[in-house]
Design an enzyme around this catalytic site. Structure first.
Site, PDB file in Angstrom:
ATOM      1  N   ASP A 159      40.411  43.751  45.262  1.00  0.00           N
ATOM      2  CA  ASP A 159      39.141  43.107  44.980  1.00  0.00           C
ATOM      3  C   ASP A 159      39.467  41.665  44.576  1.00  0.00           C
ATOM      4  O   ASP A 159      40.615  41.350  44.241  1.00  0.00           O
ATOM      5  CB  ASP A 159      38.445  43.858  43.840  1.00  0.00           C
ATOM      6  CG  ASP A 159      37.194  43.168  43.367  1.00  0.00           C
ATOM      7  OD1 ASP A 159      36.339  42.843  44.209  1.00  0.00           O
ATOM      8  OD2 ASP A 159      37.079  42.924  42.157  1.00  0.00           O
ATOM      9  N   ASP A 166      36.979  38.963  42.590  1.00  0.00           N
ATOM     10  CA  ASP A 166      36.456  38.567  41.283  1.00  0.00           C
ATOM     11  C   ASP A 166      36.735  39.630  40.224  1.00  0.00           C
ATOM     12  O   ASP A 166      36.330  40.780  40.375  1.00  0.00           O
ATOM     13  CB  ASP A 166      34.951  38.303  41.372  1.00  0.00           C
ATOM     14  CG  ASP A 166      34.646  37.127  42.288  1.00  0.00           C
ATOM     15  OD1 ASP A 166      35.224  36.054  42.064  1.00  0.00           O
ATOM     16  OD2 ASP A 166      33.856  37.285  43.231  1.00  0.00           O
TER      17      ASP A 166
END
Length: 216
Positions: A11, A13
């Site tokens: 991922d 953020d």
């Protein structure tokens, strides 16, 4: 604990970078522009979800396309204003990996993801964004697509996530999950391994893949 992988899926953020200050600034301004009260906004889960899903929870369907474009514009414009920074351990961990062994899988649009990654000098060979899928996290589609792009069996992939929705997506894809307690408490994160951030991990590249180990 050591985890063996053929591919690592990150991922963005809250995992590789932090953009929380920017997200708060931009979404607060967006909510004000669209007349959404703080109470209404506070009831909606933001982290780990696509902008389309968030906006659809708050506005009539006829306004969604325009409203999504507006928040994307605000967030892209905020990147040069200190809107993104690397999280501890990110640079060192990624630098240890061959380019064809890892991908970034984000709920952001491609335009926003490329702006944030570019601002901190991250250039993934494989990037899956909200624009590439029909169902975002916690659906497994984004992670399964990343595995296909890298040509790796999902069972041999490891997902790195900070959000419960992303961890659910990784598990649903049949992948090993590593949670980073950067935006949620460790007790909120259901994963095969939970660490504070990437600085707690090391990666050793072997002929058979990548060995991921916890420091100490």
């Amino acid at each position: 604990m050591t985890i063996h992988a053929h591919a690592l899926l990150f991922d963005n953020d809250g995992t590789l970078v932090s953009s929380l200050d920017s997200v708060e600034r931009c979404w607060t301004r967006w909510a004000q522009e669209y007349g959404i009260t703080a109470e209404e906004f506070g009831r909606v889960e933001l982290h780990g979800r696509t902008a389309v899903e968030i906006v659809a929870d708050l506005l009539p369907a006829r306004l969604v396309p325009e409203a999504v474009a507006r928040v994307e514009q605000l967030e892209v414009e905020d990147v040069p204003n200190g809107g993104v920074r690397l999280l501890p351990g990110t640079r060192e961990f990624l630098d240890a990996l061959p380019a064809d062994r890892w991908a970034v899988v984000t709920s952001a649009t491609r335009r926003l993801a490329e702006a944030r990654l570019g601002a901190v000098g991250i250039s993934p060979k494989a990037l899956v964004t909200a624009d590439d899928v029909t169902r975002g996290k916690p659906d497994p589609e984004p992670y399964l697509l990343a595995a296909r792009q890298l040509g790796v069996d999902p069972a041999h992939c490891v997902v790195f996530e900070d959000a419960p929705a992303g961890l659910r997506a990784g598990r649903a894809a049949g992948m090993t999950t590593v949670a980073l307690a950067t935006t949620h408490g460790a007790q909120e994160l259901d994963a095969d391994l939970v660490v504070r951030d990437l600085s707690a991990l090391s990666a050793l590249v072997t002929d058979g893949g990548v060995e991921i180990a916890v420091h100490g």
